[in-house]
Motif scaffolding. Structure first.
Motif, PDB file in Angstrom:
ATOM      1  N   UNK A  34      16.411 -12.421  24.834  1.00  0.00           N
ATOM      2  CA  UNK A  34      16.985 -11.872  23.591  1.00  0.00           C
ATOM      3  C   UNK A  34      18.352 -11.270  23.884  1.00  0.00           C
ATOM      4  N   UNK A  35      18.410 -10.582  25.029  1.00  0.00           N
ATOM      5  CA  UNK A  35      19.690  -9.943  25.379  1.00  0.00           C
ATOM      6  C   UNK A  35      20.791 -10.999  25.507  1.00  0.00           C
ATOM      7  N   UNK A  36      20.458 -12.051  26.221  1.00  0.00           N
ATOM      8  CA  UNK A  36      21.475 -13.092  26.441  1.00  0.00           C
ATOM      9  C   UNK A  36      21.880 -13.727  25.128  1.00  0.00           C
ATOM     10  N   UNK A  37      20.865 -13.871  24.244  1.00  0.00           N
ATOM     11  CA  UNK A  37      21.153 -14.484  22.953  1.00  0.00           C
ATOM     12  C   UNK A  37      22.188 -13.686  22.157  1.00  0.00           C
ATOM     13  N   UNK A  38      21.925 -12.361  22.152  1.00  0.00           N
ATOM     14  CA  UNK A  38      22.847 -11.533  21.351  1.00  0.00           C
ATOM     15  C   UNK A  38      24.244 -11.503  21.976  1.00  0.00           C
ATOM     16  N   UNK A  39      24.285 -11.752  23.246  1.00  0.00           N
ATOM     17  CA  UNK A  39      25.611 -11.736  23.890  1.00  0.00           C
ATOM     18  C   UNK A  39      26.356 -13.047  23.696  1.00  0.00           C
ATOM     19  N   UNK A  40      25.538 -14.106  23.358  1.00  0.00           N
ATOM     20  CA  UNK A  40      26.157 -15.426  23.270  1.00  0.00           C
ATOM     21  C   UNK A  40      27.317 -15.444  22.277  1.00  0.00           C
ATOM     22  N   UNK A  41      26.992 -14.856  21.089  1.00  0.00           N
ATOM     23  CA  UNK A  41      28.013 -14.894  20.039  1.00  0.00           C
ATOM     24  C   UNK A  41      29.307 -14.207  20.481  1.00  0.00           C
ATOM     25  N   UNK A  42      29.127 -13.048  21.080  1.00  0.00           N
ATOM     26  CA  UNK A  42      30.303 -12.295  21.510  1.00  0.00           C
ATOM     27  C   UNK A  42      31.058 -13.063  22.578  1.00  0.00           C
ATOM     28  N   UNK A  43      30.283 -13.666  23.522  1.00  0.00           N
ATOM     29  CA  UNK A  43      30.952 -14.397  24.606  1.00  0.00           C
ATOM     30  C   UNK A  43      31.744 -15.558  24.067  1.00  0.00           C
ATOM     31  N   UNK A  44      31.124 -16.247  23.069  1.00  0.00           N
ATOM     32  CA  UNK A  44      31.825 -17.419  22.552  1.00  0.00           C
ATOM     33  C   UNK A  44      33.145 -17.020  21.909  1.00  0.00           C
ATOM     34  N   UNK A  45      33.143 -15.833  21.308  1.00  0.00           N
ATOM     35  CA  UNK A  45      34.389 -15.390  20.683  1.00  0.00           C
ATOM     36  C   UNK A  45      35.303 -14.664  21.661  1.00  0.00           C
ATOM     37  N   UNK A  46      34.864 -14.640  22.924  1.00  0.00           N
ATOM     38  CA  UNK A  46      35.724 -14.023  23.937  1.00  0.00           C
ATOM     39  C   UNK A  46      35.814 -12.524  23.788  1.00  0.00           C
ATOM     40  N   UNK A  47      34.769 -11.910  23.228  1.00  0.00           N
ATOM     41  CA  UNK A  47      34.841 -10.472  23.068  1.00  0.00           C
ATOM     42  C   UNK A  47      34.340  -9.800  24.320  1.00  0.00           C
ATOM     43  N   UNK A  48      34.905  -8.650  24.563  1.00  0.00           N
ATOM     44  CA  UNK A  48      34.535  -7.948  25.792  1.00  0.00           C
ATOM     45  C   UNK A  48      33.211  -7.242  25.648  1.00  0.00           C
ATOM     46  N   UNK A  49      32.864  -6.840  24.441  1.00  0.00           N
ATOM     47  CA  UNK A  49      31.617  -6.113  24.221  1.00  0.00           C
ATOM     48  C   UNK A  49      31.384  -5.985  22.738  1.00  0.00           C
ATOM     49  N   UNK A  50      30.396  -5.204  22.329  1.00  0.00           N
ATOM     50  CA  UNK A  50      30.129  -5.151  20.901  1.00  0.00           C
ATOM     51  C   UNK A  50      31.178  -4.341  20.164  1.00  0.00           C
ATOM     52  N   UNK A  51      31.890  -3.521  20.886  1.00  0.00           N
ATOM     53  CA  UNK A  51      32.886  -2.703  20.201  1.00  0.00           C
ATOM     54  C   UNK A  51      34.253  -3.370  20.138  1.00  0.00           C
TER      55      UNK A  51
END
Lengths: 602, 164
Positions: free
Chosen positions: A560-577
């Motif tokens: 689940x953790x990796x899943x939620x990070x996928x979106x951010x990673x794809x957009x090249x975001x450093x983190x949720x903030x």
């Protein structure tokens, strides 16, 4: 006193022209656009400006006329009298007076209307006021029509008057009409006066100039004078009389001996006696003219008018005083003889020989042309053979000019060898003194070692700088304890410390001690812990294991953790903030024309 | 035919090269190439433009006062051609050139000597201050201490042996 120049008086326009000029100037040079919704002060200002502008123009022009025309009291009495004779003093003064009055009236009109304009409350009122003001000014000027015309004529005539300088040396010719005054002036000066057989050919004064004794003389030709009283004289004769009266000149009274002018000698004598009072204080010469027609000796003895038989003689009595002044200041210096030695003028030999050669036809030397003819095709122009050198055999030498970038001509000097010797001596001295010894002292070993170490230090410093630039300051900041032990050991090894005895080192002992303490803790779980923090830190599970029952759950949680990070990673975001918005297609680079350059590379 | 000097860089202008500019006050300026010409038009001062000879001489980087430089001088009074004088002059020129080059080289070397001195001092300073970057202060000390201790023990043993 203002200096008047009769030729530079401004043209006096006619009344109509004057009005036209001024009004059109007002229209051109002042603003023309006004609307009735403007503020009232602006409208008033606009119309006041027009009135004042027109008034200013009239004033300026009229003042110029008044100052340009000469005041009869200010000019030389000769000219004043002449102008009186020609233009009538009263009329002249009157005309100028009228102009002055007109000027003042225009000023007053303008003043009044400007004052009234202050109370104008609408565009229409102000405009009417302005119309009225300008109209009145123009009417005033229309009334001056005749004055302006008269002044224009005066100006034209005045500019054509001959420039007679009343203060310089003058000769005045006077006599009956047709006695030969104009012919005389034509002969003596460069003037070109009309000579005709009828009387009164010359109707005004004429001036010519001539040179005598290195000085300039004015010769004034007058119209003829008839013998009647002063009051009966007409304008033309009055000019002559004026000239006679005011100019300090030598008077030449011309008489016609042959009586071809139509008047007898007796009449001429009478005229002479009549105008005699005008000759007071002036040197007088009586000229007997036209004596080619009738000789003086043929005259009867009764005629005692002619005193001398002369062509022309100038009387410098008038100027006598001035000449003496100058003579006092001049002095011709002649060198006195120093000794009895003769000092004849010096003539160089060459001049004498040349003169002799000119007289005697000397044989010519051989020319280049002759040589050319002789040799025909073989002829070469060789100018070097004419050179004047010390040794003749050097004439055909090719002279070197340049050596290795230096001009030989810069070094040529008769005493160059001397200077060179001195230089060599100097050089020798310097060499002996050891100036040219090469001085790379071999450095001792210590210095060489130091250099090697210094080089190493510098390299190490550079490396440190590069490393510090490479480290990631934007990422998470790790504590110092995160550096691995292995790198530390390597570093210390490089610095020269002995790394062999690792087990006995302080850090290894510490590590062992901490582990053993933790183990001991677990065996004695029943005993109460000595400090709270230690117990909690020991019993707490790590974060990625807390709350998970079994590995299966752990796996799912990780997924689940990796899943939620996928979106951010794809957009090249450093983190949720990380909410940074990238500008991947900036408009100013990809769209629009370029100022300079092509757009086929975007 | 003469080799002129460029007004800006003081280099040689050979015939057929360069540009000459004549000003309204009748002063003429020769330039060896467009670089100098353009710099002149920009109103640059050759005494302040670092690469020109004028700068180098004005700031003391090159030999300026010397007897060997007095030989090359523009003379306004022409001397009549004389073969032996010309020959001698050419010989003298060669010799003078040698001497001049030597002296100029010596001058520059002297100028740069100071730099070498400074370099040396800097190296010494560097080593003194930053030696810890390449060698730890007590790098060989452990071994030394060991050796010393071994030596001391040896001595003690020897002494004991002696006593016994």
């Amino acid at each position: 006193m203002a200096l008047y120049n009769f030729k530079k008086i401004m043209v006096v326009p006619t009344a109509k022209e004057f009005i036209d000029i001024t009004l059109s100037k007002t229209q051109r040079k002042t603003p023309t656009v006004i609307h009735k919704h403007y503020q009232i002060h602006r409208i008033r200002h606009f119309y006041m400006r027009k009135v004042k502008f027109t008034q200013q123009n009239y004033h300026d022009r009229l003042t110029q006329i008044l100052t340009d025309f000469p005041k009869l009291d200010d000019i030389h009495p000769f000219y004043a009298d002449l102008m009186n004779v020609l233009y009538d003093k009263d009329h002249y003064k009157l005309a100028l007076g009228q102009i002055n009055i007109a000027k003042n009236l225009i000023d007053n009109v303008a003043k009044d209307y400007v004052r009234l304009m202050k109370y104008g409350d609408s565009l229409y009122r102000c405009k009417q006021l302005k119309r009225a003001a300008l109209g009145r000014m123009c009417t005033i000027l229309k009334r001056q029509k005749s004055s302006l015309e008269y002044l224009e004529q005066v100006r034209q005539h005045l500019s054509r008057l001959p420039t007679i300088d009343p203060n310089t040396r003058t000769l005045l010719l006077c006599g009956y009409p047709n006695v030969g005054k104009s012919s005389f002036i034509n002969k003596v000066t460069r003037a070109d006066v009309d000579v005709q057989p009828y009387a009164f050919t010359t109707k005004s004064l004429f001036v010519g100039h001539m040179d005598y004794r290195y000085l300039r003389w004015q010769v004034v030709d007058t119209p003829g004078i008839l013998d009647h009283p002063l009051e009966d004289r007409n304008t033309i004769e009055m000019q002559a009389i004026t000239a006679l009266a005011h100019l300090r000149a030598a008077v030449l009274y011309v008489m016609d001996v042959s009586e071809q002018c139509g008047h007898t000698l007796q009449e001429q004598l009478e005229l002479f006696n009549n105008i005699r009072p005008l000759f007071a204080n002036k040197p007088l010469i009586i000229v007997a003219n036209k004596c080619d027609v009738k000789k003086i000796t043929e005259l009867s003895e009764e005629n005692q008018a002619c005193d001398r038989l002369l062509a022309h003689r100038v009387d410098t009595k008038m100027k006598g005083k001035k000449v003496h002044d100058v003579l006092n200041r001049l002095h011709l210096a002649m060198p006195t003889k120093r000794d009895e030695k003769e000092r004849p003028p010096f003539i160089p030999e060459g001049a004498l020989t040349r003169r002799k050669a000119m007289e005697v036809d000397a044989p010519k030397r051989k020319l280049e042309r002759d040589l050319e003819m002789e040799l025909g095709d073989d002829y070469i122009l060789d100018l070097q053979k004419y050179w004047d050198l010390m040794n003749d055999d050097e004439k055909q030498d090719k002279i070197p000019e340049v050596w290795e970038g230096h001009n030989i001509a810069d070094y040529i000097d008769p005493d160059i060898m001397k200077k060179l010797q001195e230089l060599e001596k100097e050089e020798e001295l310097k060499e002996r003194a050891g100036e040219y010894d090469s001085d790379d002292e071999s450095e001792d070993e210590e210095m060489q070692e130091i250099r090697v170490l210094a080089k190493q230090i510098r390299e190490k410093k550079q490396l440190m700088v590069v490393e510090s630039k490479e480290k990631d300051v934007h990422g998470p900041r790790m504590p110092r304890t995160a550096t691995k032990v292995r790198t530390l050991e390597k570093e210390m090894g490089n610095l020269g410390l002995d790394m062999n005895d690792k087990d006995g080192s302080h850090y290894a002992q510490q590590a062992r001690r901490s582990r053993s303490i933790a183990k001991k803790r677990k065996r004695e779980a029943s005993a109460p812990p000595t400090s709270k923090t230690r117990s909690q830190s020991a019993s707490r599970p790590p974060r990625d294991q807390s709350g998970l029952r079994d590995p299966k759950m752990a796996k799912k949680a990780k997924k689940i953790m990796k899943n939620s990070q996928k979106g951010m990673n794809r957009q090249g975001k450093k983190g949720e903030a990380d909410r940074h918005v990238f500008d991947l297609k900036p408009k100013h680079l990809l769209a629009g024309k370029r100022k300079s350059g092509t757009t086929d590379r975007r | 035919m003469r080799i002129e000097k460029c007004y800006f860089c003081s280099g040689p202008v050979y015939p057929g090269h360069g540009v000459m500019f004549v000003r309204n006050d009748c002063k003429s300026f020769r330039f060896c190439r467009s670089k100098c010409h353009k710099n002149f038009k920009k109103k640059r001062n050759p005494r302040k433009t670092r690469w020109t000879k004028a700068f180098r001489k004005a700031s003391g980087k090159e030999l300026t006062v010397d007897n060997s430089l007095e030989f090359e001088k523009r003379r306004n009074i022409p001397v009549k051609y004389n073969r032996e004088l010309w020959d001698k002059t050419v010989e003298a020129m060669k010799r003078v050139e040698e001497i001049k080059l030597k002296r100029q080289a010596r001058f520059i070397m002297n100028r740069l000597k100071k730099g070498k001195q400074l370099e040396k001092e800097e190296a010494i300073n560097e080593v003194k201050k930053n030696i810890h970057l390449i060698k730890a202060p007590h790098a060989g000390k452990a071994k030394q201490m060991e050796d010393k201790m071994v030596q001391k023990l040896q001595e003690d043993v020897d002494m004991e042996d002696e006593d016994n």
